[in-house]
Design a protein around this motif. Sequence first.
Motif, mmCIF file in Angstrom:
data_model
loop_
_atom_site.group_PDB
_atom_site.id
_atom_site.type_symbol
_atom_site.label_atom_id
_atom_site.label_comp_id
_atom_site.label_asym_id
_atom_site.label_seq_id
_atom_site.Cartn_x
_atom_site.Cartn_y
_atom_site.Cartn_z
ATOM 1 N N LEU A 57 39.883 34.636 40.104
ATOM 2 C CA LEU A 57 39.716 36.086 40.262
ATOM 3 C C LEU A 57 38.446 36.485 41.012
ATOM 4 C CD1 LEU A 57 40.886 37.177 36.677
ATOM 5 C CD2 LEU A 57 42.257 36.977 38.761
ATOM 6 N N TYR A 58 37.551 35.521 41.232
ATOM 7 C CA TYR A 58 36.255 35.815 41.860
ATOM 8 C C TYR A 58 36.181 35.372 43.324
ATOM 9 C CZ TYR A 58 36.266 31.027 40.094
ATOM 10 O OH TYR A 58 36.646 29.743 39.795
ATOM 11 N N CYS A 59 37.144 34.587 43.776
ATOM 12 C CA CYS A 59 36.948 33.853 45.037
ATOM 13 C C CYS A 59 37.736 34.455 46.202
ATOM 14 C CB CYS A 59 37.364 32.392 44.823
ATOM 15 S SG CYS A 59 37.293 31.421 46.334
ATOM 16 N N GLY A 60 37.060 34.600 47.325
ATOM 17 C CA GLY A 60 37.668 35.175 48.524
ATOM 18 C C GLY A 60 38.794 34.336 49.097
ATOM 19 N N LEU A 74 33.082 16.705 52.164
ATOM 20 C CA LEU A 74 34.309 17.314 52.688
ATOM 21 C C LEU A 74 34.852 18.242 51.616
ATOM 22 C CD1 LEU A 74 36.098 14.163 54.224
ATOM 23 C CD2 LEU A 74 34.402 15.667 55.299
ATOM 24 N N GLN A 75 34.891 19.525 51.955
ATOM 25 C CA GLN A 75 35.314 20.508 50.953
ATOM 26 C C GLN A 75 36.567 21.244 51.408
ATOM 27 O OE1 GLN A 75 32.702 24.053 49.969
ATOM 28 N NE2 GLN A 75 32.624 22.930 48.046
ATOM 29 N N SER A 76 37.418 21.594 50.450
ATOM 30 C CA SER A 76 38.606 22.386 50.800
ATOM 31 C C SER A 76 39.043 23.188 49.590
ATOM 32 C CB SER A 76 39.755 21.465 51.226
ATOM 33 O OG SER A 76 40.262 20.789 50.101
ATOM 34 N N LEU A 103 33.205 18.910 41.305
ATOM 35 C CA LEU A 103 34.214 19.792 40.711
ATOM 36 C C LEU A 103 33.499 20.678 39.695
ATOM 37 C CD1 LEU A 103 37.317 20.430 40.492
ATOM 38 C CD2 LEU A 103 37.356 18.836 38.571
ATOM 39 N N ARG A 104 33.281 21.909 40.081
ATOM 40 C CA ARG A 104 32.535 22.792 39.182
ATOM 41 C C ARG A 104 33.389 23.205 37.985
ATOM 42 N NH1 ARG A 104 29.283 27.326 42.680
ATOM 43 N NH2 ARG A 104 27.871 25.941 43.804
ATOM 44 N N ILE A 105 32.776 23.231 36.825
ATOM 45 C CA ILE A 105 33.470 23.736 35.639
ATOM 46 C C ILE A 105 33.478 25.273 35.667
ATOM 47 C CG2 ILE A 105 31.416 23.646 34.126
ATOM 48 C CD1 ILE A 105 34.907 22.625 32.943
ATOM 49 N N GLU A 106 32.657 25.845 36.502
ATOM 50 C CA GLU A 106 32.509 27.306 36.727
ATOM 51 C C GLU A 106 31.839 28.014 35.553
ATOM 52 O OE1 GLU A 106 32.966 27.649 39.713
ATOM 53 O OE2 GLU A 106 34.734 26.590 40.403
ATOM 54 N N THR A 107 32.328 27.785 34.341
ATOM 55 C CA THR A 107 31.638 28.185 33.112
ATOM 56 C C THR A 107 32.119 27.237 32.034
ATOM 57 O OG1 THR A 107 31.419 29.831 31.346
ATOM 58 C CG2 THR A 107 33.431 29.947 32.656
ATOM 59 N N VAL A 151 28.122 25.566 37.714
ATOM 60 C CA VAL A 151 28.626 26.842 37.200
ATOM 61 C C VAL A 151 28.190 27.975 38.118
ATOM 62 C CG1 VAL A 151 28.599 26.075 34.786
ATOM 63 C CG2 VAL A 151 26.545 27.151 35.753
ATOM 64 N N MET A 152 28.820 29.132 37.913
ATOM 65 C CA MET A 152 28.334 30.341 38.588
ATOM 66 C C MET A 152 27.441 31.105 37.615
ATOM 67 S SD MET A 152 31.608 31.628 40.755
ATOM 68 C CE MET A 152 32.750 31.209 39.452
ATOM 69 N N ILE A 153 26.431 31.733 38.173
ATOM 70 C CA ILE A 153 25.392 32.354 37.342
ATOM 71 C C ILE A 153 25.381 33.862 37.590
ATOM 72 C CG2 ILE A 153 22.881 32.414 36.937
ATOM 73 C CD1 ILE A 153 23.046 29.390 38.147
ATOM 74 N N GLY A 206 25.079 28.083 41.418
ATOM 75 C CA GLY A 206 24.437 29.166 42.139
ATOM 76 C C GLY A 206 24.907 30.509 41.629
ATOM 77 N N PRO A 207 24.282 31.561 42.139
ATOM 78 C CA PRO A 207 24.615 32.901 41.669
ATOM 79 C C PRO A 207 26.038 33.306 42.035
ATOM 80 C CG PRO A 207 23.187 33.005 43.604
ATOM 81 C CD PRO A 207 23.247 31.564 43.189
ATOM 82 N N TYR A 208 26.652 34.076 41.171
ATOM 83 C CA TYR A 208 27.930 34.716 41.499
ATOM 84 C C TYR A 208 27.642 35.854 42.476
ATOM 85 C CZ TYR A 208 31.658 38.156 41.079
ATOM 86 O OH TYR A 208 32.627 39.083 41.367
ATOM 87 N N ILE A 209 28.437 35.902 43.530
ATOM 88 C CA ILE A 209 28.286 36.967 44.532
ATOM 89 C C ILE A 209 29.658 37.614 44.732
ATOM 90 C CG2 ILE A 209 27.729 37.427 46.967
ATOM 91 C CD1 ILE A 209 25.793 34.960 46.670
ATOM 92 N N VAL A 210 29.671 38.935 44.689
ATOM 93 C CA VAL A 210 30.958 39.641 44.743
ATOM 94 C C VAL A 210 31.641 39.438 46.095
ATOM 95 C CG1 VAL A 210 32.028 41.939 44.693
ATOM 96 C CG2 VAL A 210 30.143 41.385 43.121
ATOM 97 N N SER A 216 35.293 32.278 53.684
ATOM 98 C CA SER A 216 34.403 33.227 53.007
ATOM 99 C C SER A 216 34.764 33.337 51.532
ATOM 100 C CB SER A 216 34.437 34.588 53.693
ATOM 101 O OG SER A 216 35.713 35.122 53.544
ATOM 102 N N ILE A 217 34.095 32.477 50.766
ATOM 103 C CA ILE A 217 34.274 32.454 49.311
ATOM 104 C C ILE A 217 33.726 33.746 48.712
ATOM 105 C CG2 ILE A 217 33.443 31.267 47.258
ATOM 106 C CD1 ILE A 217 33.423 28.685 48.889
ATOM 107 N N TYR A 218 32.560 34.193 49.247
ATOM 108 C CA TYR A 218 31.918 35.433 48.768
ATOM 109 C C TYR A 218 31.349 36.169 49.970
ATOM 110 C CZ TYR A 218 28.146 32.022 49.053
ATOM 111 O OH TYR A 218 27.307 31.037 49.485
ATOM 112 N N ALA A 219 30.950 37.414 49.766
ATOM 113 C CA ALA A 219 30.460 38.231 50.883
ATOM 114 C C ALA A 219 29.072 37.778 51.330
ATOM 115 C CB ALA A 219 30.407 39.692 50.453
#
Length: 362
Positions: A60-63, A98-100, A154-158, A197-199, A227-231, A309-312
């Motif tokens: 729900l957070y990712c571009g 290598l990221q996807s 592989l981020r657990i995100e939270t 995680v996202m912060i 790193g920080p969560y960015i909208v 563009s994952i975030y703005a």
Amino acid sequence: MHDNVKFEDIKTLTYLLSHAEIDEQMLYAQARSLASQHCGEEVYLRGLVEISNICRKNCLYCGLRRSNDQVKRFMLTESEILDAVLFAYEQGFGSVVLQSGEQHGFEFVRFVERIIKLITQKTNNQLTITLSCGEQKEETYQRWYEAGASRYLLRIETSDPLLYSEIHPKDEIHSYNTRKECLFMLRDIGYQVGTGVMIGLPGQTTENLAQDLLFMKEQDIDMCGMGPYIVHPNTPMAKNKDKILSPEQRLKLSLRMIALLRILMKNINIASTTALETLHPEGRLLGLLAGANVFMPNLTPVPYQEKYSIYAGKPTLHREQVLKKIKMLEKQLLDYGLQIAWNKPGNPIHYQLRNKNDINIS
Ligand code: 5AD
Ligand code: SF4
């Protein structure tokens, strides 16, 4: 300063993350000094290549979520990937990521496998390969490992299952437990394992973040990228954009997270992430000075970078600008007695100690 404090307790960590009166500069300096002592006075480089923005998920957070139809989807060709990777190799990066987005299907699995083998061949096995391609079947992870990839992010995100369920669609392909199982699988196969995680997520408490730090310690991870969560405006979570911490608060919280993780896990590799730079022009330098030891410049060809563009506000840089930036960072780091580790793979000391058979000690 905190020598007598038992860090590994949630109350202490929560206090250190949230209390206004903490001497931040002292906390960062202590973490930096531990990083230098246990990982060396060096910053490792990883060339990031974003190989495809196609994703089957709908976070729900990712571009890049699959429902975002504003995104032009791409998949780099073999020669585009090799070109970027060989540039990293020739410049002395020592390692590539290598990221996807998350893709299943045999063609994708085979494509990645082939690329890994080609990179290994063309660099005489001198370039360490990290993958960040989401959740996969054990057999896929195994295949890519045998082809020559040695690290996986592989981020657990939270680490909080409830918050996880709030920031993901509630269906079986967005499962906290599956993600955690993937981290175990990767470790069992023999990868150097990274999570993060996202912060500053909406609804995230400082106790959640303290728990995230303890989660990483419990999982005994080798690497961390957080790193920080960015909208991103074109995502469901953008409706909560007024409910999140200010950019300055998210930056400070992220730096405190890096510093505390370093104090908890002295010999892992911690990346200073690009998202930090979106909040502050010197964000990634600040991360390194707060205890991180990895810098991951983006080498994706520019026209594709814009589509990832994952975030703005994710920055876009040409190769020449990337090199200039590293040189500038190199100069700034000198003031703190730190150097860029050219031509070194930079395996986490933590991994070397937990896996004595690892002979690739840098
Ligand atoms: N802000 C910050 N990080 C994000 N990611 C995805 N969306 C965002 C966002 N809006 C991160 C996730 C993911 C990684 C590829 O990018 O942590 O694992
Ligand atoms: Fe896909 Fe990763 Fe974005 Fe989720 S965070 S939508 S898995 S690219």
